[in-house]
Scaffold this motif. Structure first.
Motif, mmCIF file in Angstrom:
data_model
loop_
_atom_site.group_PDB
_atom_site.id
_atom_site.type_symbol
_atom_site.label_atom_id
_atom_site.label_comp_id
_atom_site.label_asym_id
_atom_site.label_seq_id
_atom_site.Cartn_x
_atom_site.Cartn_y
_atom_site.Cartn_z
ATOM 1 N N PRO A 1 11.135 -5.711 28.556
ATOM 2 C CA PRO A 1 12.108 -6.335 27.667
ATOM 3 C C PRO A 1 11.402 -6.306 26.248
ATOM 4 C CG PRO A 1 11.735 -7.784 29.423
ATOM 5 C CD PRO A 1 10.652 -6.601 29.623
ATOM 6 N N TRP A 2 10.051 -5.754 25.965
ATOM 7 C CA TRP A 2 9.205 -5.688 24.853
ATOM 8 C C TRP A 2 9.405 -4.459 24.170
ATOM 9 C CZ3 TRP A 2 8.007 -10.113 22.527
ATOM 10 C CH2 TRP A 2 8.208 -11.353 23.352
ATOM 11 N N GLU A 3 9.958 -3.453 24.590
ATOM 12 C CA GLU A 3 9.581 -1.819 24.348
ATOM 13 C C GLU A 3 10.377 -1.766 22.923
ATOM 14 O OE1 GLU A 3 10.393 2.827 25.609
ATOM 15 O OE2 GLU A 3 10.623 1.016 27.267
ATOM 16 N N GLU A 4 11.776 -2.282 22.842
ATOM 17 C CA GLU A 4 12.692 -2.169 21.805
ATOM 18 C C GLU A 4 11.842 -2.760 20.539
ATOM 19 O OE1 GLU A 4 17.024 -3.158 19.992
ATOM 20 O OE2 GLU A 4 16.460 -3.393 21.970
ATOM 21 N N LEU A 5 11.322 -3.975 20.558
ATOM 22 C CA LEU A 5 10.657 -4.581 19.476
ATOM 23 C C LEU A 5 9.494 -3.565 18.891
ATOM 24 C CD1 LEU A 5 10.256 -6.744 17.419
ATOM 25 C CD2 LEU A 5 8.728 -7.874 19.356
ATOM 26 N N GLY A 6 8.760 -3.069 19.952
ATOM 27 C CA GLY A 6 7.594 -2.336 19.391
ATOM 28 C C GLY A 6 8.068 -1.026 18.688
ATOM 29 N N ALA A 7 9.267 -0.393 19.406
ATOM 30 C CA ALA A 7 9.678 0.943 18.709
ATOM 31 C C ALA A 7 10.265 0.468 17.517
ATOM 32 C CB ALA A 7 11.014 1.359 19.793
ATOM 33 N N ARG A 8 11.054 -0.765 17.223
ATOM 34 C CA ARG A 8 11.487 -0.677 15.895
ATOM 35 C C ARG A 8 10.505 -1.185 15.055
ATOM 36 N NH1 ARG A 8 16.852 -1.358 15.261
ATOM 37 N NH2 ARG A 8 18.269 -1.546 17.045
ATOM 38 N N ILE A 9 9.445 -1.885 15.322
ATOM 39 C CA ILE A 9 8.393 -2.228 14.357
ATOM 40 C C ILE A 9 7.460 -0.699 14.070
ATOM 41 C CG2 ILE A 9 5.992 -3.315 13.886
ATOM 42 C CD1 ILE A 9 7.143 -5.666 15.823
ATOM 43 N N GLY A 10 7.269 0.007 14.959
ATOM 44 C CA GLY A 10 6.702 1.335 14.853
ATOM 45 C C GLY A 10 7.547 2.351 13.780
ATOM 46 N N GLU A 11 8.869 2.365 14.107
ATOM 47 C CA GLU A 11 9.862 3.002 13.020
ATOM 48 C C GLU A 11 9.632 2.543 11.581
ATOM 49 O OE1 GLU A 11 14.087 4.982 12.564
ATOM 50 O OE2 GLU A 11 13.671 3.423 14.140
ATOM 51 N N ALA A 12 9.740 1.221 11.458
ATOM 52 C CA ALA A 12 9.718 0.628 10.109
ATOM 53 C C ALA A 12 8.081 1.033 9.590
ATOM 54 C CB ALA A 12 9.657 -0.873 10.359
ATOM 55 N N PHE A 13 7.192 0.975 10.235
ATOM 56 C CA PHE A 13 5.831 1.158 9.850
ATOM 57 C C PHE A 13 5.729 2.661 9.347
ATOM 58 C CE2 PHE A 13 1.277 2.499 9.931
ATOM 59 C CZ PHE A 13 0.603 1.207 9.287
ATOM 60 N N GLN A 14 6.323 3.582 10.180
ATOM 61 C CA GLN A 14 6.438 4.919 9.632
ATOM 62 C C GLN A 14 7.031 5.187 8.560
ATOM 63 O OE1 GLN A 14 4.711 7.919 11.343
ATOM 64 N NE2 GLN A 14 5.374 8.387 9.176
ATOM 65 N N VAL A 15 8.259 4.523 8.430
ATOM 66 C CA VAL A 15 9.084 4.699 7.203
ATOM 67 C C VAL A 15 8.532 4.357 5.926
ATOM 68 C CG1 VAL A 15 11.227 4.001 5.955
ATOM 69 C CG2 VAL A 15 11.451 4.937 8.379
ATOM 70 N N ALA A 16 7.624 3.051 6.068
ATOM 71 C CA ALA A 16 7.018 2.591 5.223
ATOM 72 C C ALA A 16 5.844 3.265 4.598
ATOM 73 C CB ALA A 16 6.494 1.077 5.383
ATOM 74 N N ASP A 17 5.143 3.932 5.600
ATOM 75 C CA ASP A 17 4.249 4.881 5.356
ATOM 76 C C ASP A 17 4.820 6.120 4.502
ATOM 77 O OD1 ASP A 17 1.145 5.114 5.735
ATOM 78 O OD2 ASP A 17 1.722 6.704 6.862
ATOM 79 N N ASP A 18 5.967 6.615 5.104
ATOM 80 C CA ASP A 18 6.271 7.849 4.205
ATOM 81 C C ASP A 18 6.538 7.401 2.772
ATOM 82 O OD1 ASP A 18 6.164 9.134 6.599
ATOM 83 O OD2 ASP A 18 8.309 9.002 7.085
ATOM 84 N N LEU A 19 7.252 6.250 2.531
ATOM 85 C CA LEU A 19 7.333 5.967 1.330
ATOM 86 C C LEU A 19 6.262 5.678 0.328
ATOM 87 C CD1 LEU A 19 10.224 3.033 1.994
ATOM 88 C CD2 LEU A 19 10.513 5.388 0.420
ATOM 89 N N ARG A 20 5.138 5.275 0.946
ATOM 90 C CA ARG A 20 3.772 4.827 0.375
ATOM 91 C C ARG A 20 3.347 6.169 -0.308
ATOM 92 N NH1 ARG A 20 3.038 1.289 4.444
ATOM 93 N NH2 ARG A 20 3.003 -1.164 3.983
ATOM 94 N N ASP A 21 3.340 7.217 0.887
ATOM 95 C CA ASP A 21 2.925 8.420 0.606
ATOM 96 C C ASP A 21 3.526 9.256 -0.484
ATOM 97 O OD1 ASP A 21 0.992 10.554 1.853
ATOM 98 O OD2 ASP A 21 3.024 11.674 1.533
ATOM 99 N N ALA A 22 4.869 8.823 -0.683
ATOM 100 C CA ALA A 22 5.656 9.505 -1.933
ATOM 101 C C ALA A 22 5.402 8.971 -3.185
ATOM 102 C CB ALA A 22 6.935 9.459 -1.197
ATOM 103 N N VAL A 23 5.187 7.602 -3.292
ATOM 104 C CA VAL A 23 5.259 6.872 -4.487
ATOM 105 C C VAL A 23 4.160 6.190 -4.985
ATOM 106 C CG1 VAL A 23 7.672 6.442 -4.270
ATOM 107 C CG2 VAL A 23 6.078 4.786 -3.575
ATOM 108 N N MET A 24 2.932 6.059 -4.047
ATOM 109 C CA MET A 24 1.722 5.456 -4.377
ATOM 110 C C MET A 24 0.745 6.424 -4.545
ATOM 111 S SD MET A 24 2.140 2.083 -2.013
ATOM 112 C CE MET A 24 0.667 1.214 -2.633
ATOM 113 N N ASP A 25 -0.546 6.079 -5.525
ATOM 114 C CA ASP A 25 -1.483 7.063 -5.475
ATOM 115 C C ASP A 25 -2.787 6.669 -4.662
ATOM 116 O OD1 ASP A 25 -2.827 4.935 -6.674
ATOM 117 O OD2 ASP A 25 -2.616 5.530 -8.809
#
Length: 290
Positions: A192-216
């Motif tokens: 039952p805990w797989e979906e929560l981990g997958a969602r947090i992981g996707e959020a972290f990836q999207v946030a990392d993509d945003l940081r890579d694009a806009v931060m120095d």
């Protein structure tokens, strides 16, 4: 003991055991350098939080699981920074391991950390053998092939990349490991805990993509603009800055809804909300008019 201290103590104990004398001094120092001081310790924090939410009836098992997961994560960073991959000069605001110690020692340090992770689980007392075996199996699945972090790195060498599989493997896999291993450590069903981990992981990836694009680099503590430099698929390229920011909000909202029923459900919801609040400045950079 505060959660961060508990996690750092477990990691330091595992590293000290793995680098005890007699051992090569430089490699031992490289192991310590790669793991301390750590970053945000997000993955072991999630794991320990899930275990606590489920009762944490075997704290020694939880601590070993958290340390093992973070050791694998640190190993992946050491390897990712190597010249054959990202060729990154810095990590967590200091020289990357291969810059500080040499490429051969960085390869050996990463390999040693992975082995150390599984040794940490194997060293649990015999009365926890069943949980140790399940933890090892889940960590191995999320580390290697076909859907672990090794597969995630492997996708970058393919002529065509399955973006969903790439993100699930490269980033999401260890977050799924975090939630599921936390449940296993507390003697609960991990499924039952797989979906929560997958969602947090996707959020972290999207946030990392945003940081890579806009931060120095100074703000990131590591080289910026790596996705464009290495032509890696990412959420910003696919969705645009505003679209990626909206996707991040949607994922985090769904993460809270996916938390399984457990005694610590409210505590886990607050953990996700706290992460969302930390991302607010990043989203403001992307959408200053919001």
């Amino acid at each position: 003991m505060p959660l961060s201290n508990r996690i750092d103590t477990a990691i330091a104990r595992a590293v000290a055991r793995g680098a005890a004398a007699p051992a090569p001094d430089l490699l031992g120092r490289a192991l310590d350098y790669a793991t301390a001081p750590g970053g945000a310790r997000i993955r072991p924090t999630i794991l320990t939080s899930v275990a606590l939410a489920c009762g944490d009836d075997a704290p020694a098992v939880t601590d070993a699981a958290a340390a093992a997961l973070e050791l694998v994560h640190c190993a992946s960073l050491v390897h990712d920074d190597l010249p054959c991959f990202d060729d990154a000069d810095t990590r967590r605001g200091k020289p990357s391991v291969h810059r500080a110690f040499s490429q051969p020692l960085a390869v050996l340090a990463g390999d040693s950390l992975i082995v150390m992770a599984f040794e940490t689980l194997a060293s649990l007392p015999d009365d926890h053998a069943a949980r140790a075996m399940r933890l090892s199996r889940h960590l191995a699945r999320r580390t290697g092939m076909p859907g672990g972090i090794c597969a995630g790195q492997g996708w970058e060498s393919e002529p065509r990349i399955d973006l969903s599989a790439y993100h699930k493997a490269k980033t999401g896999s260890l977050f799924v490991a975090a939630t599921q291993m936390g449940a296993i450590a507390a003697g609960q069903d991990p499924e039952p805990w797989e979906e929560l981990g997958a969602r947090i992981g996707e959020a972290f990836q999207v946030a990392d993509d945003l940081r890579d694009a806009v931060m120095d680099e100074a703000a990131l503590g590591k080289p910026a603009g790596q996705d464009g430099l290495h032509h890696r698929p990412n959420a910003v390229t696919e969705l645009g800055l505003a679209g990626a920011a909206q996707r991040l909000r949607d994922i985090l909202g769904g993460a809270i809804a996916s938390i399984p029923s457990c005694p610590g459900e409210a505590m886990l919801a607050e953990l996700v909300n706290r992460y969302a609040r930390k991302l607010a400045p990043l989203q403001a950079m992307v959408e200053p008019g919001e």
